[in-house]
Design a protein around this motif. Structure first.
Motif, PDB file in Angstrom:
ATOM      1  N   ASP A 256     -11.532   5.781   6.768  1.00 14.50           N
ATOM      2  CA  ASP A 256     -11.973   4.460   7.815  1.00 14.50           C
ATOM      3  C   ASP A 256     -10.529   4.460   8.908  1.00 14.50           C
ATOM      4  O   ASP A 256      -9.920   3.805   8.766  1.00 14.50           O
ATOM      5  CB  ASP A 256     -11.768   3.184   7.193  1.00 14.50           C
ATOM      6  N   PRO A 257     -10.703   5.356   9.800  1.00 20.34           N
ATOM      7  CA  PRO A 257     -10.095   5.597  10.848  1.00 20.34           C
ATOM      8  C   PRO A 257      -9.445   4.247  11.442  1.00 20.34           C
ATOM      9  O   PRO A 257      -8.789   4.207  11.487  1.00 20.34           O
ATOM     10  CB  PRO A 257      -9.909   6.548  11.834  1.00 20.34           C
ATOM     11  N   GLU A 258     -10.423   3.831  11.591  1.00 21.04           N
ATOM     12  CA  GLU A 258      -9.823   2.193  12.540  1.00 21.04           C
ATOM     13  C   GLU A 258      -8.745   1.600  11.778  1.00 21.04           C
ATOM     14  O   GLU A 258      -7.837   0.858  12.005  1.00 21.04           O
ATOM     15  CB  GLU A 258     -11.353   1.437  12.690  1.00 21.04           C
ATOM     16  N   ARG A 259      -9.773   1.433  10.466  1.00 16.64           N
ATOM     17  CA  ARG A 259      -8.511   0.443   9.526  1.00 16.64           C
ATOM     18  C   ARG A 259      -7.157   1.220   8.710  1.00 16.64           C
ATOM     19  O   ARG A 259      -6.379   0.507   8.827  1.00 16.64           O
ATOM     20  CB  ARG A 259      -9.698   0.147   8.583  1.00 16.64           C
TER      21      ARG A 259
ATOM     22  N   MET B 148       1.144  -0.803   0.025  1.00 20.83           N
ATOM     23  CA  MET B 148       0.395  -0.397  -0.027  1.00 20.83           C
ATOM     24  C   MET B 148       0.676   1.351   0.183  1.00 20.83           C
ATOM     25  O   MET B 148       1.829   1.704   1.095  1.00 20.83           O
ATOM     26  CB  MET B 148      -0.735  -0.147   1.629  1.00 20.83           C
ATOM     27  N   LYS B 149       0.698   2.115  -0.589  1.00 20.49           N
ATOM     28  CA  LYS B 149       1.136   3.580  -0.733  1.00 20.49           C
ATOM     29  C   LYS B 149       1.140   4.317   0.354  1.00 20.49           C
ATOM     30  O   LYS B 149      -0.063   4.110   0.716  1.00 20.49           O
ATOM     31  CB  LYS B 149       1.674   3.707  -2.504  1.00 20.49           C
ATOM     32  N   ASP B 150       1.725   5.056   0.340  1.00 15.41           N
ATOM     33  CA  ASP B 150       1.693   6.137   0.986  1.00 15.41           C
ATOM     34  C   ASP B 150       0.515   7.318   0.502  1.00 15.41           C
ATOM     35  O   ASP B 150      -0.242   7.712   2.402  1.00 15.41           O
ATOM     36  CB  ASP B 150       2.583   6.812   1.264  1.00 15.41           C
ATOM     37  N   THR B 151      -0.293   7.821  -0.370  1.00  6.35           N
ATOM     38  CA  THR B 151      -1.199   8.176  -0.325  1.00  6.35           C
ATOM     39  C   THR B 151      -2.679   7.979   0.714  1.00  6.35           C
ATOM     40  O   THR B 151      -3.984   7.598   0.539  1.00  6.35           O
ATOM     41  CB  THR B 151      -1.308   8.378  -1.786  1.00  6.35           C
ATOM     42  N   GLU B 152      -2.102   5.990  -0.621  1.00  3.30           N
ATOM     43  CA  GLU B 152      -3.448   5.058  -0.328  1.00  3.30           C
ATOM     44  C   GLU B 152      -3.393   5.301   1.528  1.00  3.30           C
ATOM     45  O   GLU B 152      -4.523   4.843   2.100  1.00  3.30           O
ATOM     46  CB  GLU B 152      -3.713   3.950  -0.854  1.00  3.30           C
ATOM     47  N   LEU B 153      -1.951   4.875   1.598  1.00  2.98           N
ATOM     48  CA  LEU B 153      -3.019   5.038   3.728  1.00  2.98           C
ATOM     49  C   LEU B 153      -2.898   6.290   3.901  1.00  2.98           C
ATOM     50  O   LEU B 153      -4.370   5.807   5.272  1.00  2.98           O
ATOM     51  CB  LEU B 153      -1.137   4.661   3.668  1.00  2.98           C
ATOM     52  N   GLN B 154      -3.008   7.290   3.608  1.00  3.67           N
ATOM     53  CA  GLN B 154      -3.359   8.704   4.193  1.00  3.67           C
ATOM     54  C   GLN B 154      -4.747   8.467   4.141  1.00  3.67           C
ATOM     55  O   GLN B 154      -5.819   8.635   4.456  1.00  3.67           O
ATOM     56  CB  GLN B 154      -2.676  10.031   3.286  1.00  3.67           C
ATOM     57  N   HIS B 155      -5.618   8.112   2.495  1.00  4.36           N
ATOM     58  CA  HIS B 155      -6.741   8.353   1.897  1.00  4.36           C
ATOM     59  C   HIS B 155      -7.474   6.864   3.189  1.00  4.36           C
ATOM     60  O   HIS B 155      -8.448   7.303   3.427  1.00  4.36           O
ATOM     61  CB  HIS B 155      -6.865   7.509   0.913  1.00  4.36           C
ATOM     62  N   LEU B 156      -7.046   6.033   3.354  1.00  5.57           N
ATOM     63  CA  LEU B 156      -7.883   5.527   4.175  1.00  5.57           C
ATOM     64  C   LEU B 156      -8.100   5.680   5.703  1.00  5.57           C
ATOM     65  O   LEU B 156      -8.675   5.014   6.343  1.00  5.57           O
ATOM     66  CB  LEU B 156      -7.359   3.835   4.677  1.00  5.57           C
ATOM     67  N   LEU B 157      -6.925   6.172   6.230  1.00  5.34           N
ATOM     68  CA  LEU B 157      -7.018   7.045   7.694  1.00  5.34           C
ATOM     69  C   LEU B 157      -7.695   7.687   7.639  1.00  5.34           C
ATOM     70  O   LEU B 157      -9.288   8.619   8.726  1.00  5.34           O
ATOM     71  CB  LEU B 157      -5.191   7.743   7.576  1.00  5.34           C
ATOM     72  N   LYS B 158      -8.062   8.936   6.574  1.00  7.62           N
ATOM     73  CA  LYS B 158      -8.958   9.426   6.738  1.00  7.62           C
ATOM     74  C   LYS B 158     -10.372   9.025   6.265  1.00  7.62           C
ATOM     75  O   LYS B 158     -11.760   8.873   6.906  1.00  7.62           O
ATOM     76  CB  LYS B 158      -9.213  10.540   4.875  1.00  7.62           C
TER      77      LYS B 158
END
Length: 186
Positions: free
Chosen positions: A13-16, A1-11
């Motif tokens: 679905d914060p838990e996942r 998972m790339k940084d941008t994808e991880l940042q998007h996931l953090l916004k």
């Protein structure tokens, strides 16, 4: 998972996102914190510091829209800062004051006389090995200090391994005689 994808996931679905961030960076953070605190902090302090790093990161993610730059660099920066804070806290709480009462005696486990004697023996031995001259002194040091084989020493001193063995044998006998003359018993 790339940084941008991880940042998007953090916004999104914060838990996942937090779980994915934790899984991706746990070993990295633990390595940084452990390297900084291993000599002074208990394992509980190290574990607590690692938890604090992730808590700090998650609080930052909640407040910010996006991290500009590399997530790994950001995480390393937070880990180093938290480790330094923990180090300061641990050192401050574990520092001890020493009473300078005149009646107290300071005791050391070190045998100063024995340590001094061994140091002097090493100095004399090194001086006698040096008196052997080249290549004998190099052969003795390489064989007995560094544990190298005759073949390895032969490459260093540009001799054959048979010559190295013969010179070593003669050098040891000469060294024994020199030490006997200097007052050491056999």
């Amino acid at each position: 998972m790339k940084d941008t994808e991880l940042q998007h996931l953090l916004k999104a679905d914060p838990e996942r996102g937090q779980r994915a961030f934790y899984d991706r960076f746990f070993n990295y953070v633990y390595t940084i914190v452990f390297a900084r605190l291993k000599g002074c902090a208990a394992m509980e302090d190290i574990d607590e510091c690692v938890g604090d790093v992730f808590a700090q990161c998650f609080l930052f993610f909640d407040k910010q829209n996006e991290i500009k730059g590399d997530l790994k660099a950001f995480t390393a920066s937070v880990a180093r800062r938290k480790a330094i804070d923990t180090y300061r806290r641990v050192v401050r709480h574990t520092s001890r004051s020493v009473s300078l009462d005149e009646n107290e005696e300071f005791v050391s486990d070190e045998d100063i006389e024995d340590s001094t004697e061994r140091t002097e023996l090493r100095r004399i031995l090194y001086a006698k090995v040096d008196e052997l001259g080249e290549p004998d002194s190099t052969i003795i040091i390489q064989k007995y200090y560094y544990g190298r084989s005759s073949k390895e020493i032969a490459e260093i001193v540009d001799l054959t391994s048979d010559n190295v063995r013969a010179r070593c044998s003669r050098a040891v006998k000469r060294l024994r005689d020199m030490l006997f003359e200097a007052g050491f018993s056999r």
